[in-house]
Design an enzyme around this catalytic site. Structure first.
Site, PDB file in Angstrom:
ATOM      1  N   GLY A 128       0.817  -1.204  -0.120  1.00 43.83           N
ATOM      2  CA  GLY A 128       0.131   0.062   0.063  1.00 43.83           C
ATOM      3  C   GLY A 128       0.836   1.335  -0.112  1.00 43.83           C
ATOM      4  O   GLY A 128       2.072   1.168   0.281  1.00 43.83           O
ATOM      5  N   CYS A 129       0.277   2.500  -0.391  1.00 41.30           N
ATOM      6  CA  CYS A 129       0.925   3.638  -0.575  1.00 41.30           C
ATOM      7  C   CYS A 129       1.689   4.090   0.872  1.00 41.30           C
ATOM      8  O   CYS A 129       2.828   4.330   0.972  1.00 41.30           O
ATOM      9  CB  CYS A 129       0.085   4.660  -1.014  1.00 41.30           C
ATOM     10  SG  CYS A 129      -1.498   4.875  -0.296  1.00 41.30           S
ATOM     11  N   TYR A 130       0.662   4.234   1.917  1.00 45.00           N
ATOM     12  CA  TYR A 130       1.325   4.654   3.182  1.00 45.00           C
ATOM     13  C   TYR A 130       2.276   3.516   3.813  1.00 45.00           C
ATOM     14  O   TYR A 130       3.357   3.977   4.240  1.00 45.00           O
ATOM     15  CB  TYR A 130       0.009   4.682   4.208  1.00 45.00           C
ATOM     16  CG  TYR A 130      -0.814   5.807   4.043  1.00 45.00           C
ATOM     17  CD1 TYR A 130      -0.156   7.151   4.371  1.00 45.00           C
ATOM     18  CD2 TYR A 130      -2.107   5.854   3.894  1.00 45.00           C
ATOM     19  CE1 TYR A 130      -0.807   8.304   4.309  1.00 45.00           C
ATOM     20  CE2 TYR A 130      -2.935   7.018   3.726  1.00 45.00           C
ATOM     21  CZ  TYR A 130      -2.333   8.293   3.703  1.00 45.00           C
ATOM     22  OH  TYR A 130      -3.166   9.495   3.918  1.00 45.00           O
ATOM     23  N   THR A 139       4.507   1.703   2.266  1.00 46.17           N
ATOM     24  CA  THR A 139       5.534   1.854   1.466  1.00 46.17           C
ATOM     25  C   THR A 139       6.386   3.010   2.167  1.00 46.17           C
ATOM     26  O   THR A 139       7.360   2.621   2.459  1.00 46.17           O
ATOM     27  CB  THR A 139       5.425   2.059  -0.126  1.00 46.17           C
ATOM     28  OG1 THR A 139       4.607   1.231  -0.614  1.00 46.17           O
ATOM     29  CG2 THR A 139       6.675   2.565  -0.684  1.00 46.17           C
ATOM     30  N   ALA A 140       5.946   4.075   2.329  1.00 44.00           N
ATOM     31  CA  ALA A 140       6.727   5.162   2.843  1.00 44.00           C
ATOM     32  C   ALA A 140       6.815   5.080   4.336  1.00 44.00           C
ATOM     33  O   ALA A 140       8.041   5.249   4.867  1.00 44.00           O
ATOM     34  CB  ALA A 140       5.442   6.527   2.829  1.00 44.00           C
TER      35      ALA A 140
END
Lengths: 345, 345, 345, 345
Positions: free
Chosen positions: C148-150, C152-153
């Protein structure tokens, strides 16, 4: 004055609320919203918590008519025409922010709005509420057709030069640019943030329903029937309309002469501000206020006049102008409740 | 090809970098920046860390000329005219993104740019790099005057109809709208976020230095000398230019006929896309790409044609078009290194 | 490689398209979109005109499976789990950008996604595609659960310090901030321009479905099971995610020591860039690229470490990371087709 | 009341103007701006044309002191400390919007502001104008240190739970997010539109001058001296601050219990609005108003409380709070002139 707002939860409706809450003579008696009825206003718009607590109601005309002096319609086109007649019969004054009573010719309404028109009797009764021009009619009105956002910016920008016959009526081109709130609160791909932000779009070229409204008033005021070229663009900002207008000058006039004409024309009109030479209006300078700022460039190279006119589409282009009409219709100072500085930055 | 960029740290300079890093035949030999020399590129622009590590240098013409085949100038107006002649003498080809070599008439440059002009000899040598029109000249050029952003969008939109004599050259009005990156990286109140966001501003009406550039090419291509009305507006977005253009049709042509003319005119030109009827270009649809999208509305009511043209001002309006010129000048396919999809949303 | 994209018309789908069109080894064989099938891609997204002309199709698994090597699923949660098993049986490799195969525990999926889970067999088969950590597993995978995007960061920002046991796993607080494209293309009041622009909103506090995904990997990598505090905010911009993370240091480490640890950890990982002391990442510096930039501040006053991590949510947070996984899975250089500079400004 | 504003042309200065023009008891006697003196206000800010026409003047203390009752300082840090003492000697009340009189410990000021402090005598005299907490002191004050924008949002969000000892003072983490107007009107690359739009940046992590201001009040009110972790982020919008705050609960309290505590604490405080469970504040809901909205999530999984607090940084974070202090200090209703609905959308 006791007041009802029909369509209280659209963007024009809540701007009417914001302005009338600040109005010393207005008492908000009914907030009508068919889509959100029986909800608290602050449930639909939490920013009103503690500012205005009120239940949203469905429209019950006899009941509302008994208690209020004025009804505002902040409804989509095609709605108010069904309810205004009954209110008028009850002797309640109506201010309609939609397009239902703006066009005198029912066929024109049917052509551009793709819908059946209000009755000719009521179209005749309606006063076009551009009060900088029609103040005396507004004073006597029982039904106000509040002007559209683009026509407001356009007409305030064009009429002085046109009435003076300084510009050729058949040469008029209007390049309109609007913030996204003008499209209302209905969701669509066209107003989705990711599709609108960092994007500039042209839309409805040559087919916008404000075209016949503009042409009707230009015709009335100039005596000449002409068609205008009118384009609209969606700008990635929430509020604000700018109309950049182009017209051929009958004979050369300097920018200074133009400015003098406009200053004289709008003398005593508190909401129109004429900008000095080489100062161009910006939408932020009128944001959240009822002002219309206008600037000019007369170009000796081309013989054309460029006029730039800005308003806040939700205020002078809708709710603010409606309150201005309310004031004039009810014998109050036009500025009552509208004495607000623009919000900057 | 070995390449130098003079003015590598302006917005056009870094866009050249982005595009040339993706170009299979380009070798970035020198990045010149007088204001930031002796700094690492990634210090000035951290987004280049790990992408391109390079020292920014001051301009030493003999040294640079010895090592490179082509120099790009991404400098403010008034700079390249001082350096181009020496590079040309060394046999280095020059692509100038500034306005220094665009106007053939030195007096016109002096009037609109308020600065002394390049020499007539070099003005004559310069080829105006609108390669959709002047491809053969570009192939032979040693010095390219890369077109301005507004002229690119304007001329690609107007020339087919004008050359065909379908529109009247003295009726042309151009309403230009630009994102803020067009103003460059120099800080000013006019580009301060809080003054620009949620704001739409008109600027430089009738006095923009792109006016004579547009008129020169319209004159050349139509054989008729006319003045245009040209207005510019600052839109609260970073990238993108839209020009909405108005002109009187000599005789009525349908939107479909217009579209057919333009499709034929731009056949084989990979970066111009003609939109179907009732589909209007938007700036986001060309963002970060070298495309120019054009749409049309021929209005039987007014006898006028409206043309809407969009580009990314930093790409097709500057660095992308410069790379396109590089490719053509060096005998490569025009699309080399420019084969990028727009970034959406 | 022949490739199919299921869900080609969502924002992750079109970003896959943009990236794969630039990929030298990828052949886009099928674009699947149930909602838009039998339309041309360029009809749904005009920015693809002339870039990629292709018919959108409905999903016919046997037909697709016969022709492609890899299928990407860029679908909402709850879709891919129904189709992946059949593709795997055909021997087609799958890269799933949704959350369907990320959580190893089916009960956790059911709790946070409020939906029935994929089968345990396939959950086991799925490799979590954070290739900076799990590169070897990715190489062998037939099914990738793209992070997921969050997460990953967050995970790229936390794992080096956590694995080294420099921070306390039960002290972790993640303040996430996302651009609006993260919400996809479905229209809603919450993503309406006028409600989102000039607005900052908190949402889904403590209930975001990325919480168990983050906790699962933190657990696996640290050996300690802990719960994290995770908040999410919607920022008025289109692209970009920033996670600001807070954790107690086991014992004091200087910012410089932290930076050294991370540089060493990510040595040879081309898409992670560690920022120098006092330089904080910004989302624009990674825009439209596959980079993750990370910065640090170790505060002796509080004994806490602050980590700031940014990605483009549509690239490294979705399509870019998926292409990176494709490359590794297919034995290509991880950077193939991803060698793009960020788009700036 | 006769009033002078020193620093009338900064963003806090013009917001004071906007609010005081709407204040029934305030008479704007002097607008002081050293940088723009002898210009008309409407020349510097055209949005004031016709709203307030006034000459900007340089500061002549004896002359101003003779005519006004109250002076507002809307100046950068380091200015008011030089002029306040003389005004106080003249018996003129002072409201300072800068940081010059907020920190009681001169050494702390010198450390965080890198400048020499005001005299201890005057620091002692200054009342910290967070009137929801210090109303009685404000009533008696001759010198108000108007709180900073971040401290206002932070302290209103933290103090009820901290004073009740429900949260651990040494566990507090504040993730602050601000619109760009907070950086003032000075131009810089960091506030340049093209660098700020579509960008989210962290800045001044661990070194923001609002840290000691927050810690001082937390110490005073809790009796415990602790350091907070405080991060700040620049959000691409003009107005608005959100602080997301995290703290460990001493023992579990439900979100409902927290809400009850806060509602009771702020009973009778007209500008603080406590949001119901699962409703998160957004900055637009307080835009251009003096409200502070606060929402909560108590997380049983982690034992942590998350508090989200929003204000308009220019109003409740600066000019609005200053007018609120004026009202209380002068014995008026706190809401006088501040009875404005938020501007939405």
């Amino acid at each position: 004055m006791n007041i009802a707002i029909v369509g209280a939860t659209g963007y024009s409706g809540i701007e009417l609320l914001r302005l009338l809450l600040n109005h010393p003579e207005a008492n908000l008696t009914y907030l009508i919203s068919n889509s959100q009825s029986n909800k608290q206003l602050s449930e639909v718009y939490p920013h009103f918590s503690g500012v205005k607590e009120s239940m949203l109601k469905t429209l019950d005309i006899p009941k509302v008519a008994k208690e209020v002096d004025v009804v505002f319609f902040a409804t989509p086109s095609g709605v108010s025409k069904n309810f205004v007649p009954e209110f008028l019969e009850y002797g309640v004054k109506c201010i309609d922010l939609s397009g239902d009573f703006r066009l005198k010719d029912p066929l024109l309404y049917e052509k551009w709005y793709k819908n059946s028109s209000a009755s000719e009797k009521n179209l005749e009764k309606a006063v076009y509420g551009l009060s900088e021009i029609y103040e005396n009619d507004v004073k006597e009105a029982s039904l106000i057709a509040n002007p559209g956002c683009y026509p407001t910016a356009t007409l305030l920008g064009l009429l002085p030069a046109l009435k003076e016959k300084w510009i050729k009526s058949d040469s008029i081109i209007i390049d309109g640019k609007s913030g996204v709130s003008g499209a209302g609160r209905s969701v669509s791909i066209g107003t989705h943030f990711a599709e609108t932000n960092e994007n500039l779009k042209a839309y409805k070229l040559g087919s916008h329903q404000h075209i016949p409204e503009i042409e009707q008033i230009l015709h009335t005021e100039s005596g000449i029937q002409s068609n205008v070229t009118f384009s609209t663009h969606l700008v990635p900002m929430t509020r604000g309309i700018m109309c950049t207008m182009y017209a051929d000058l009958q004979e050369h006039k300097s920018t200074g002469e133009i400015i003098d004409l406009y200053k004289q024309f709008y003398e005593g009109k508190p909401f129109v501000r004429i900008r000095p030479e080489d100062h161009w209006p910006t939408t932020k300078e009128v944001s959240a206020s009822n002002y219309c700022d206008i600037g000019f460039m007369s170009d000796a190279r081309t013989g054309r006049l460029t006029i730039v006119s800005v308003i806040d589409n939700v205020v002078k282009g809708a709710a603010g102008q409606a309150v201005q009409n309310l004031n004039i219709m009810m014998g109050l100072d036009a500025k009552t409740g509208l004495n607000l500085s623009p919000v900057y930055p």
